[in-house]
Design an enzyme around this catalytic site. Structure first.
Site, PDB file in Angstrom:
ATOM      1  N   GLU A 122      31.724  76.774   5.700  1.00 17.70           N
ATOM      2  CA  GLU A 122      31.918  77.798   7.251  1.00 17.70           C
ATOM      3  C   GLU A 122      30.370  78.439   7.335  1.00 17.70           C
ATOM      4  O   GLU A 122      30.087  79.661   7.428  1.00 17.70           O
ATOM      5  CB  GLU A 122      32.756  78.404   8.492  1.00 17.70           C
ATOM      6  CG  GLU A 122      33.837  77.664   8.094  1.00 17.70           C
ATOM      7  CD  GLU A 122      34.534  78.571   8.904  1.00 17.70           C
ATOM      8  OE1 GLU A 122      35.146  79.726   9.339  1.00 17.70           O
ATOM      9  OE2 GLU A 122      35.758  77.688   8.872  1.00 17.70           O
ATOM     10  N   GLU A 153      40.501  68.887   8.263  1.00 13.76           N
ATOM     11  CA  GLU A 153      41.381  70.062   9.129  1.00 13.76           C
ATOM     12  C   GLU A 153      41.964  69.939  10.258  1.00 13.76           C
ATOM     13  O   GLU A 153      42.046  70.655  11.872  1.00 13.76           O
ATOM     14  CB  GLU A 153      40.853  71.761   9.449  1.00 13.76           C
ATOM     15  CG  GLU A 153      40.276  72.002   7.868  1.00 13.76           C
ATOM     16  CD  GLU A 153      40.053  73.276   7.751  1.00 13.76           C
ATOM     17  OE1 GLU A 153      40.792  74.058   8.984  1.00 13.76           O
ATOM     18  OE2 GLU A 153      38.577  73.748   7.098  1.00 13.76           O
TER      19      GLU A 153
HETATM   20  O1  9MR Z   1      45.297  78.274   8.988  1.00 17.04           O
HETATM   21  C1  9MR Z   1      44.977  79.136   7.613  1.00 17.04           C
HETATM   22  C2  9MR Z   1      45.564  80.687   8.114  1.00 17.04           C
HETATM   23  O2  9MR Z   1      47.349  80.449   7.989  1.00 17.04           O
HETATM   24  C3  9MR Z   1      45.229  82.112   7.468  1.00 17.04           C
HETATM   25  O3  9MR Z   1      45.507  83.123   7.843  1.00 17.04           O
HETATM   26  C4  9MR Z   1      43.652  81.833   7.937  1.00 17.04           C
HETATM   27  C5  9MR Z   1      42.268  83.201   7.457  1.00 17.04           C
HETATM   28  O4  9MR Z   1      42.221  82.501   6.329  1.00 17.04           O
HETATM   29  O5  9MR Z   1      42.231  80.511   7.708  1.00 17.04           O
HETATM   30  C6  9MR Z   1      43.375  79.544   8.382  1.00 17.04           C
HETATM   31  O6  9MR Z   1      42.644  78.410   7.613  1.00 17.04           O
HETATM   32  C7  9MR Z   1      40.942  78.691   7.985  1.00 17.04           C
HETATM   33  C8  9MR Z   1      40.832  77.350   7.559  1.00 17.04           C
HETATM   34  O7  9MR Z   1      40.665  78.434   6.239  1.00 17.04           O
HETATM   35  C9  9MR Z   1      39.269  77.150   7.540  1.00 17.04           C
HETATM   36  N1  9MR Z   1      39.045  76.223   8.206  1.00 17.04           N
HETATM   37  C10 9MR Z   1      39.550  77.489   9.378  1.00 17.04           C
HETATM   38  C11 9MR Z   1      41.180  77.674   9.575  1.00 17.04           C
HETATM   39  C12 9MR Z   1      42.018  77.536  10.632  1.00 17.04           C
HETATM   40  O8  9MR Z   1      41.509  79.340  11.019  1.00 17.04           O
END
Ligand code: 9MR
Length: 386
Positions: free
Chosen positions: A174, A291
């Site tokens: 990102e 994802e």
């Molecule tokens: O699903 C993930 C959540 O449990 C965490 O709190 C969060 C922060 O680390 O990240 C979420 O996963 C993200 C992923 O790493 C990157 N793309 C967006 C996902 C959803 O927020």
């Protein structure tokens, strides 16, 4: 006997249709093929998602909650049955792996890698560099002087531990945020950008490649696949960034498109998906759907069958578009069942219906396949016939 056990017993007894009739509406989709011939009546074995995906040379994976994986046999069984690829939902991120400067924690990531190896699954590493999931100490510690060594030490330590075992690493996550107003679209509210400038991207990819030369190095982004104006602009900025990196000889091998989608006011992907997959292909990049899930909060109806059908239809439309291209090599969902989706943690993603549980994934709370499962399987199957 819960529904999951019932389904497994049904399969063991050769009662294939029990699996697909376990959920109202599911059988109709599977047996009629909805958009073609039936794929399979059973939902495991040759009817499992991974089997249908493998026929097209696709990886089929999901994000894993390692705490659950270590405790819950049914969760492990669902992973084994349906997927041939896993990614840690959190366990390989910067914060979880380096909670204190120079002190690493690998128990969860090690457990995931062990599980994947035991079950012959590919592993996606997620992620080295992101402006989120940082340990508390990072922002307070980073300076222009130490940022490069903190970045490279982190990648060498985490990437080095799993060298040769990871199919692909999300090296940078990102990095584009058009709202920050730069002509190149780079996100400025990132400690890596603020300390190292644009060169943090090349540094991360080069270090990752030196550390694990066999891993496919991925740039992972969201909101770049639909036909909307804003996503078209973000897509253009992302492809331009990748083009600059490739022109500079930076080792980037794949583009990850997160695919957090929504039902209710679904976007169209006709032009967007084609531009994205073609853009990736022209740059010599593989494309991974990294994802996928479908938010259903904005749907008015509380009727589960109605909501599940709307979610399933987004899965179909989107995957049909992305799987048109030979550049697409993997599809991963962000979680396994609706019981544990990140979209139900707190109410942040349930603006319209804060007390209603979203149903964004392929399996329901009891691990039974939902219409989205059959929609995905049909898209995979159709792709395998091209
Ligand atoms: O699903 C993930 C959540 O449990 C965490 O709190 C969060 C922060 O680390 O990240 C979420 O996963 C993200 C992923 O790493 C990157 N793309 C967006 C996902 C959803 O927020």
């Amino acid at each position: 006997m819960n529904r999951r056990t019932l389904i497994q017993r049904g399969i063991q007894l050769g009662l294939g249709t029990l699996a697909s009739t376990a959920l109202p509406g599911a059988h109709a989709v599977a047996a009629s093929g909805k958009r073609g011939e039936p794929v399979a009546t059973e939902t495991t074995g040759k009817g499992a998602l991974k089997a249908v995906a493998a026929a097209r040379g696709l990886l089929l994976g999901c994000a894993v909650d390692t705490t659950l994986m270590r405790q819950d046999a049914a969760y492990q069984a669902a992973l084994r049955e349906q997927f041939n690829c896993v990614v840690g939902e959190n366990c390989m991120k910067f914060g979880p792996t380096q909670p204190q400067p120079g002190t690493y924690f690998f128990d969860d990531a090690d457990a995931l890698v062990r599980f994947a190896e035991e079950n012959h699954m590919k592993i996606r590493g997620h992620n080295f560099v992101w402006h989120e999931a940082k340990p508390a100490w990072l922002d307070a510690t980073l300076t222009r002087e130490n940022a490069a060594s903190i970045l490279t030490n982190h990648i060498r330590t985490v990437g080095g531990r799993y060298r040769g075992k990871v199919h692909s690493w999300d090296v940078v996550n990102e990095a584009i945020w058009l709202e920050d107003g730069r002509p190149d679209g780079l996100r400025t509210a990132s400690p890596w950008f603020q300390t190292l400038g644009e060169q943090y991207l090349a540094l991360a990819f080069r270090t990752a490649h030196e550390t694990d030369p066999k891993a496919l190095l991925t740039y992972n982004e969201y909101g770049i696949e639909s036909d909307s104006d804003s996503e078209s602009r973000k897509r253009a900025a992302t492809l331009a960034l990748l083009k600059r990196l490739k022109a500079a000889g930076v080792p980037v091998h794949a583009l990850g498109v997160q695919s957090h989608l929504r039902a209710g006011s679904p976007a169209s992907y006709a032009k967007g998906a084609a531009e994205l997959t073609q853009g990736a292909q022209e740059l010599g990049l593989k494309l991974f759907v990294t994802e996928m899930d479908v938010k259903d909060d904005s749907l008015e109806s509380d009727n589960i069958a109605v909501r599940d059908a709307a979610v399933a239809s987004v899965y179909s439309t989107y995957l049909d578009a992305m799987l048109q291209s030979k550049a697409t090599h993997a599809v991963l969902t962000w979680g396994v069942s609706d019981a544990h989706t990140w979209l139900n943690r707190g109410t942040r993603f349930r603006e319209k219906h804060p007390t209603r549980k979203q149903r964004p994934l392929l399996l329901d709370d009891a691990d039974a396949p939902k219409p989205a499962f059959y929609a995905m399987r049909q898209s995979l199957w159709q792709a395998s016939k091209r």
